[in-house]
Design a protein around this motif. Structure first.
Motif, PDB file in Angstrom:
ATOM      1  N   ASN A   1       1.010  -1.353  -0.322  1.00  0.00           N
ATOM      2  CA  ASN A   1      -0.190   0.025   0.344  1.00  0.00           C
ATOM      3  C   ASN A   1       1.290   1.193  -0.274  1.00  0.00           C
ATOM      4  N   GLY A   2       2.488   1.328   1.076  1.00  0.00           N
ATOM      5  CA  GLY A   2       2.957   2.200   0.220  1.00  0.00           C
ATOM      6  C   GLY A   2       3.221   2.287  -0.660  1.00  0.00           C
ATOM      7  N   ALA A   3       3.638   1.331  -1.261  1.00  0.00           N
ATOM      8  CA  ALA A   3       4.678   1.733  -2.773  1.00  0.00           C
ATOM      9  C   ALA A   3       3.167   3.057  -3.728  1.00  0.00           C
ATOM     10  N   VAL A   4       1.734   1.319  -3.521  1.00  0.00           N
ATOM     11  CA  VAL A   4       0.768   2.913  -4.641  1.00  0.00           C
ATOM     12  C   VAL A   4       0.798   4.005  -4.099  1.00  0.00           C
ATOM     13  N   PHE A   5       0.600   4.397  -3.018  1.00  0.00           N
ATOM     14  CA  PHE A   5       0.621   5.821  -2.415  1.00  0.00           C
ATOM     15  C   PHE A   5       1.851   6.586  -2.875  1.00  0.00           C
ATOM     16  N   LEU A   6       2.806   6.343  -3.030  1.00  0.00           N
ATOM     17  CA  LEU A   6       3.884   6.618  -3.427  1.00  0.00           C
ATOM     18  C   LEU A   6       3.894   6.840  -4.841  1.00  0.00           C
TER      19      LEU A   6
ATOM     20  N   ILE B   1      -8.968   7.663  -9.256  1.00  0.00           N
ATOM     21  CA  ILE B   1      -8.558   6.645  -9.220  1.00  0.00           C
ATOM     22  C   ILE B   1      -9.152   5.849  -7.578  1.00  0.00           C
ATOM     23  N   VAL B   2      -9.150   4.302  -8.781  1.00  0.00           N
ATOM     24  CA  VAL B   2     -10.176   3.552  -7.591  1.00  0.00           C
ATOM     25  C   VAL B   2      -8.996   2.309  -6.839  1.00  0.00           C
ATOM     26  N   PHE B   3      -8.496   2.208  -5.845  1.00  0.00           N
ATOM     27  CA  PHE B   3      -7.695   1.208  -5.542  1.00  0.00           C
ATOM     28  C   PHE B   3      -8.380   0.198  -4.830  1.00  0.00           C
ATOM     29  N   ALA B   4      -8.276  -1.440  -4.536  1.00  0.00           N
ATOM     30  CA  ALA B   4      -8.441  -1.880  -3.558  1.00  0.00           C
ATOM     31  C   ALA B   4      -7.880  -2.844  -3.186  1.00  0.00           C
ATOM     32  N   ASP B   5      -8.308  -3.101  -1.920  1.00  0.00           N
ATOM     33  CA  ASP B   5      -6.943  -3.625  -0.972  1.00  0.00           C
ATOM     34  C   ASP B   5      -7.445  -5.254  -0.793  1.00  0.00           C
ATOM     35  N   ILE B   6      -7.199  -5.675  -1.377  1.00  0.00           N
ATOM     36  CA  ILE B   6      -8.252  -7.459  -0.696  1.00  0.00           C
ATOM     37  C   ILE B   6      -7.588  -8.398  -0.003  1.00  0.00           C
ATOM     38  N   ALA B   7      -6.428  -7.620   0.575  1.00  0.00           N
ATOM     39  CA  ALA B   7      -5.684  -8.469   1.724  1.00  0.00           C
ATOM     40  C   ALA B   7      -6.126  -9.220   2.890  1.00  0.00           C
ATOM     41  N   HIS B   8      -8.002  -9.723   2.747  1.00  0.00           N
ATOM     42  CA  HIS B   8      -8.593 -10.148   3.774  1.00  0.00           C
ATOM     43  C   HIS B   8      -9.115 -11.177   2.538  1.00  0.00           C
TER      44      HIS B   8
ATOM     45  N   ASN C   1     -17.454 -11.258  -5.407  1.00  0.00           N
ATOM     46  CA  ASN C   1     -16.856 -10.172  -6.767  1.00  0.00           C
ATOM     47  C   ASN C   1     -16.019 -10.878  -6.937  1.00  0.00           C
ATOM     48  N   ASP C   2     -15.786  -9.499  -8.404  1.00  0.00           N
ATOM     49  CA  ASP C   2     -13.774  -9.413  -9.025  1.00  0.00           C
ATOM     50  C   ASP C   2     -13.786  -8.077  -9.127  1.00  0.00           C
ATOM     51  N   PRO C   3     -12.611  -7.724  -8.423  1.00  0.00           N
ATOM     52  CA  PRO C   3     -12.522  -5.869  -8.295  1.00  0.00           C
ATOM     53  C   PRO C   3     -11.765  -5.412  -9.099  1.00  0.00           C
ATOM     54  N   PHE C   4     -11.029  -6.598 -10.218  1.00  0.00           N
ATOM     55  CA  PHE C   4     -10.039  -6.276 -11.361  1.00  0.00           C
ATOM     56  C   PHE C   4     -10.276  -5.322 -12.305  1.00  0.00           C
ATOM     57  N   ASP C   5     -12.180  -5.902 -13.038  1.00  0.00           N
ATOM     58  CA  ASP C   5     -12.982  -4.756 -13.595  1.00  0.00           C
ATOM     59  C   ASP C   5     -12.896  -3.151 -13.477  1.00  0.00           C
ATOM     60  N   HIS C   6     -13.581  -3.888 -11.874  1.00  0.00           N
ATOM     61  CA  HIS C   6     -13.520  -1.957 -11.718  1.00  0.00           C
ATOM     62  C   HIS C   6     -12.627  -0.966 -11.606  1.00  0.00           C
ATOM     63  N   CYS C   7     -11.012  -1.617 -10.545  1.00  0.00           N
ATOM     64  CA  CYS C   7     -10.346  -0.524  -9.820  1.00  0.00           C
ATOM     65  C   CYS C   7      -9.108  -0.778 -10.533  1.00  0.00           C
ATOM     66  N   HIS C   8      -8.251   0.244 -10.663  1.00  0.00           N
ATOM     67  CA  HIS C   8      -7.403   0.585 -11.730  1.00  0.00           C
ATOM     68  C   HIS C   8      -6.184  -0.135 -10.495  1.00  0.00           C
ATOM     69  N   ILE C   9      -5.890   0.038  -9.322  1.00  0.00           N
ATOM     70  CA  ILE C   9      -5.115  -0.715  -9.113  1.00  0.00           C
ATOM     71  C   ILE C   9      -5.631  -1.919  -8.114  1.00  0.00           C
ATOM     72  N   VAL C  10      -4.619  -3.228  -7.800  1.00  0.00           N
ATOM     73  CA  VAL C  10      -5.868  -4.074  -6.768  1.00  0.00           C
ATOM     74  C   VAL C  10      -3.593  -4.332  -5.915  1.00  0.00           C
ATOM     75  N   THR C  11      -3.923  -4.634  -4.151  1.00  0.00           N
ATOM     76  CA  THR C  11      -3.251  -5.106  -3.953  1.00  0.00           C
ATOM     77  C   THR C  11      -3.365  -5.849  -2.956  1.00  0.00           C
ATOM     78  N   SER C  12      -2.731  -6.699  -2.631  1.00  0.00           N
ATOM     79  CA  SER C  12      -3.053  -7.545  -1.251  1.00  0.00           C
ATOM     80  C   SER C  12      -2.023  -8.705  -0.270  1.00  0.00           C
ATOM     81  N   THR C  13      -2.264  -8.949   0.610  1.00  0.00           N
ATOM     82  CA  THR C  13      -1.621  -9.429   1.869  1.00  0.00           C
ATOM     83  C   THR C  13      -1.385 -10.948   1.287  1.00  0.00           C
ATOM     84  N   THR C  14      -0.393 -11.610   0.971  1.00  0.00           N
ATOM     85  CA  THR C  14      -0.271 -13.129   0.257  1.00  0.00           C
ATOM     86  C   THR C  14      -0.410 -14.120   1.418  1.00  0.00           C
ATOM     87  N   HIS C  15      -0.886 -13.563   2.973  1.00  0.00           N
ATOM     88  CA  HIS C  15      -0.681 -14.632   4.160  1.00  0.00           C
ATOM     89  C   HIS C  15      -2.233 -15.057   4.778  1.00  0.00           C
ATOM     90  N   LYS C  16      -3.058 -14.346   3.958  1.00  0.00           N
ATOM     91  CA  LYS C  16      -4.400 -14.295   4.576  1.00  0.00           C
ATOM     92  C   LYS C  16      -5.096 -15.631   3.996  1.00  0.00           C
TER      93      LYS C  16
END
Ligand code: PLP
Length: 424
Positions: free
Chosen positions: A94-99, A188-195, A206-221
């Motif tokens: 998320n920090g990288a997206v903000f930057l 810009i729409v940014f989806a954080d799908i960590a959970h 629902n699939d966020p990718f078609d509607h959100c410009h940028i998507v981030t996640s954790t890999t451990h949840k």
């Protein structure tokens, strides 16, 4: 060098703790043995600043292949055109997206932390709230995202970015609706799908990718990989916001994001963790993972129904995903007391603020429960009643040490049915 038994004894004790307990922390899971093994390998020794094929160090020909495998598999999972697998954590992603997209002082809109949002969505204690002007939407009295409030703040304040995603929200998201208002104001729409990422990967939400410009996640949840973060784009784009790189050049979003991870916010990537990510992504691409995702949702719904039957108040009345948020005020128990007492019965979960909470974040009125980890251990719908019975017994005898000790014993016995890392 002698083996450091002091540390390894503690590691053994932690494994025992995990084996004996019922793990209900919504952000935790149990990786496969091969995912854990990949992290304890020679890859831990390698520096690899840069990206595959364009590194600042020699000797990267093997880790290049490892990282490329992780990227390719991740792109396949979410049908993406771009993926960055280097963020050390969700917060780093998320920090990288903000930057990449925001200048200090610019406005963005995210879900309030006290309503289920994440620290990195604008908490005053976090870089996101300190560096940028954070605006927040909340949830309605019914516990559903207040889309009307989101829209009216967006139209009035015209934030540069709108974040959707949460840490303690049990319902699916209307990404399309958020994109519609974002398009009105050019945000810009940014989806954080960590959970819920694992459930999205399995095609169950629902699939966020078609509607959100940028998507981030954790890999451990719910993705059930090593601890880490990822950033993805389904469609790369020459950004229409005129965002420039540090040298003043207009660039595609993919390259702005790459630059924001390295050298923007990180140095060397953790290639041993990236190898573990590659393995976890391979597991997600197998048919088994879809069945896992389905079982997670069935278990969460069975558990929610069992709690409701015992007069527990679930925020929003139920769940669409792997977690639920319970308001304990009608039971006259604080989140803190519930967490601490359940811990003594080998049941691990976290206290959590509920929407419109009147208690401090250190006390809270609620608890958050997730079923991803116990589903990985092999529990099915029928076991959810047993887990709820254990929890209810402790909460209804919260100052009765004998009952708590008896439940702890029963939990340990019950968990023997669900072996964890029997090879270790
Ligand atoms: C867990 C979480 C994160 C942060 O992940 P870390 O790996 O702990 O940094 C970010 N966003 C949301 C919504 C989360 O739930």
């Amino acid at each position: 060098m002698q083996r450091d038994t002091l540390v390894f004894d503690l590691i053994d004790k932690e494994l025992e703790r995990q084996r004996d307990g019922i793990e209900l922390i919504a952000s935790e899971n149990f990786t496969s043995l091969q995912v854990m093994q990949a992290m304890g390998t020679s890859l831990t020794n390698k520096y690899a600043e840069g990206y595959p094929g364009r590194r600042y160090y020699g000797g990267c020909e093997i880790v290049d292949q490892v990282e490329q495998l992780a990227i390719d598999r991740l792109k396949e999972i979410f049908n993406c055109s771009y993926a960055n697998v280097q963020p050390h954590s969700g917060a780093q992603a998320n920090g990288a997206v903000f930057l990449a997209v925001m200048k200090p002082g610019e406005k963005f809109l995210g879900l309030d932390l006290s309503m289920g949002g994440h620290l990195t969505h604008g908490s005053p204690a976090n870089f996101s709230g300190k560096t940028y002007e954070a605006l927040h939407y909340g949830v309605t009295k019914d516990g559903i995202v207040d889309y009307e409030q989101l829209e009216s703040i967006a139209r009035k304040e015209k934030p540069k970015m709108i974040i959707c995603g949460a840490s303690a929200y049990s319902r699916d998201w209307d990404y399309k609706r958020i994109r519609a208002v974002a398009d009105e104001i050019g945000a810009i729409v940014f989806a954080d799908i960590a959970h819920p990422a694992g459930l999205i990967a399995a095609g169950l939400l629902n699939d966020p990718f078609d509607h959100c410009h940028i998507v981030t996640s954790t890999t451990h949840k719910t993705l059930r990989g090593p601890r880490g973060g990822i950033i993805m784009l389904r469609h790369d784009f020459e950004n229409p916001w005129g965002i420039k790189d540090p040298k003043g050049n207009l660039r595609k979003m993919s390259s702005l994001l790459d630059l924001a991870v390295f050298p923007g916010t990180q140095g060397g990537p953790l290639e041993h963790v990236i190898a573990a990510k590659a393995i976890a992504f391979g597991e997600i691409l197998s048919e088994d993972f879809k069945a896992y995702g389905q079982q997670v949702i069935s278990n969460a719904q069975a558990m929610a129904a069992a709690f409701v039957a015992k007069d527990y108040h679930l925020i929003s009345g139920g769940t669409d995903n792997h977690l639920m948020l319970i308001d304990l005020r009608n039971k006259n128990i604080t989140g803190k007391k519930a967490q601490e007492t359940l811990d003594r019965a080998h049941i691990t979960l976290n206290k959590n603020a509920v929407p419109f909470d009147d208690k401090s974040p250190f006390v809270t009125s609620g608890i958050r429960i997730g079923v991803s980890a116990i589903t990985t251990r092999g529990m099915k719908e029928g076991h959810m009643q047993t887990v709820v019975d254990f929890i209810d017994k402790v909460l209804m005898h919260i100052d009765d040490e004998a009952t708590i000790a008896a439940v702890a014993n029963d939990v340990k016995e019950f968990m023997k049915k669900f072996p964890l890392y029997p090879e270790l």
